[in-house]
Design an enzyme around this catalytic site. Structure first.
Site, short mmCIF file in Angstrom:
data_model
loop_
_atom_site.label_atom_id
_atom_site.label_comp_id
_atom_site.label_asym_id
_atom_site.label_seq_id
_atom_site.Cartn_x
_atom_site.Cartn_y
_atom_site.Cartn_z
N CYS A 1 -29.80 -4.73 -16.16
CA CYS A 1 -28.49 -4.76 -16.78
C CYS A 1 -27.69 -5.85 -16.07
CB CYS A 1 -27.78 -3.41 -16.65
SG CYS A 1 -26.12 -3.41 -17.38
N GLU B 1 -28.94 -7.95 -23.80
CA GLU B 1 -30.22 -8.39 -23.23
C GLU B 1 -30.70 -9.57 -24.04
OE1 GLU B 1 -31.93 -8.92 -20.51
OE2 GLU B 1 -31.69 -6.76 -20.15
#
Length: 271
Positions: A2, A114
């Site tokens: 993350c 992402e």
């Protein structure tokens, strides 16, 4: 992993959702659609209220800096490197194991970003060719529109170069725990694009479902087996992912338009 996420919910809404009993309305941060490491973020945690005279933990909404600085660190210079902690090894890493036992938190998010590298670009990268990879960003978010509560740890670090009354004498920092990406089919998958989160990236933030919130936040939860069970991945199929504009790749860009879903990836077809 993350490395970037979005957090646009108002603090009063977060306080209601997480049953917060203590938060300072003057300690607020603006909605952020491109949260990057070292930024201030909201976190939910249970701990005694300072100077209250009571040792009982109280549910609080606090502002922490993303990038954990262990209490024993000589300086905060390595904070940007400790934005994530792996669920599989968090109990044994010196930077995280003490916090896992006593300082756990939830970090609210709308979802996280992402990036996927096109196969042709990835092949060149693996061959050592000096060609910058083109990466398509995806936004991963709960399919039901709820807040994504990411499991986190927090720490306090004292800057001994400053006097006690200096506003920067104490640093309150946090890290996001990650786990292996889900292999289950994403919610709403229509046969195009990535079928599962693992097709986007091998890691994902560890999302805590509401049934785990209280046990995770409770400082009295210290049993290794109990903590291990809480660190297990959530049920599959709760998330959806969609392509967004490459503008999010620059931290200079920030606004709700970053979450706009594209009909197709900006870059060449990846799947």
């Amino acid at each position: 992993m993350c490395g970037r996420y979005a957090a646009s919910r108002k603090p009063e809404d977060l306080a209601g959702l997480f049953e917060v009993r203590q938060w300072d309305p003057t300690e607020t941060i603006a909605p952020d659609w491109n949260v990057a490491p070292t930024k201030d973020v909201y976190a939910v945690l249970d701990r005694p209220v300072r100077d209250s005279g009571s040792p009982e933990p109280v549910r609080q909404l606090r502002v922490l800096r993303w990038g954990l600085v262990p209490s024993w660190a000589k300086s905060p210079e390595g904070a940007a490197k400790l934005i994530n902690a792996r669920a599989e090894t968090v109990h044994e890493k010196p930077s995280f194991r003490r916090a896992l036992t006593a300082r756990r938190c939830l970090i609210p998010a709308d979802g996280y970003y992402e990036w996927v590298t096109a196969p042709e670009e990835r092949a060149l990268e693996e061959q050592g060719r000096k060609k910058r990879s083109r990466k398509q960003p995806y936004f991963v978010t709960p399919a039901d529109g709820s807040v994504m509560a990411m499991a986190g740890l927090y720490e306090f670090w004292r800057d001994r170069t400053l006097p006690d009354d200096h506003p920067m004498a104490w640093w309150a920092t946090c890290t996001v725990i990650t786990t292996a990406a889900e292999t289950d089919t994403l919610a709403g998958y229509a046969g195009e694009g990535p079928r599962s989160l693992t097709d986007i990236h091998p890691r994902m933030p560890l999302m805590m479902t509401p049934d785990r919130w209280n046990a995770w936040l409770d400082p009295a939860t210290t049993d290794p087996d109990t903590l291990g069970a809480l660190l297990a991945p959530p049920p599959g199929g709760l998330m959806r992912a969609y392509p967004v504009g490459t503008g999010v790749s620059s931290v200079k860009n920030n606004g709700p338009e970053l979450l706009t879903e594209l009909e197709a990836p900006e870059e060449e077809t990846l799947f």
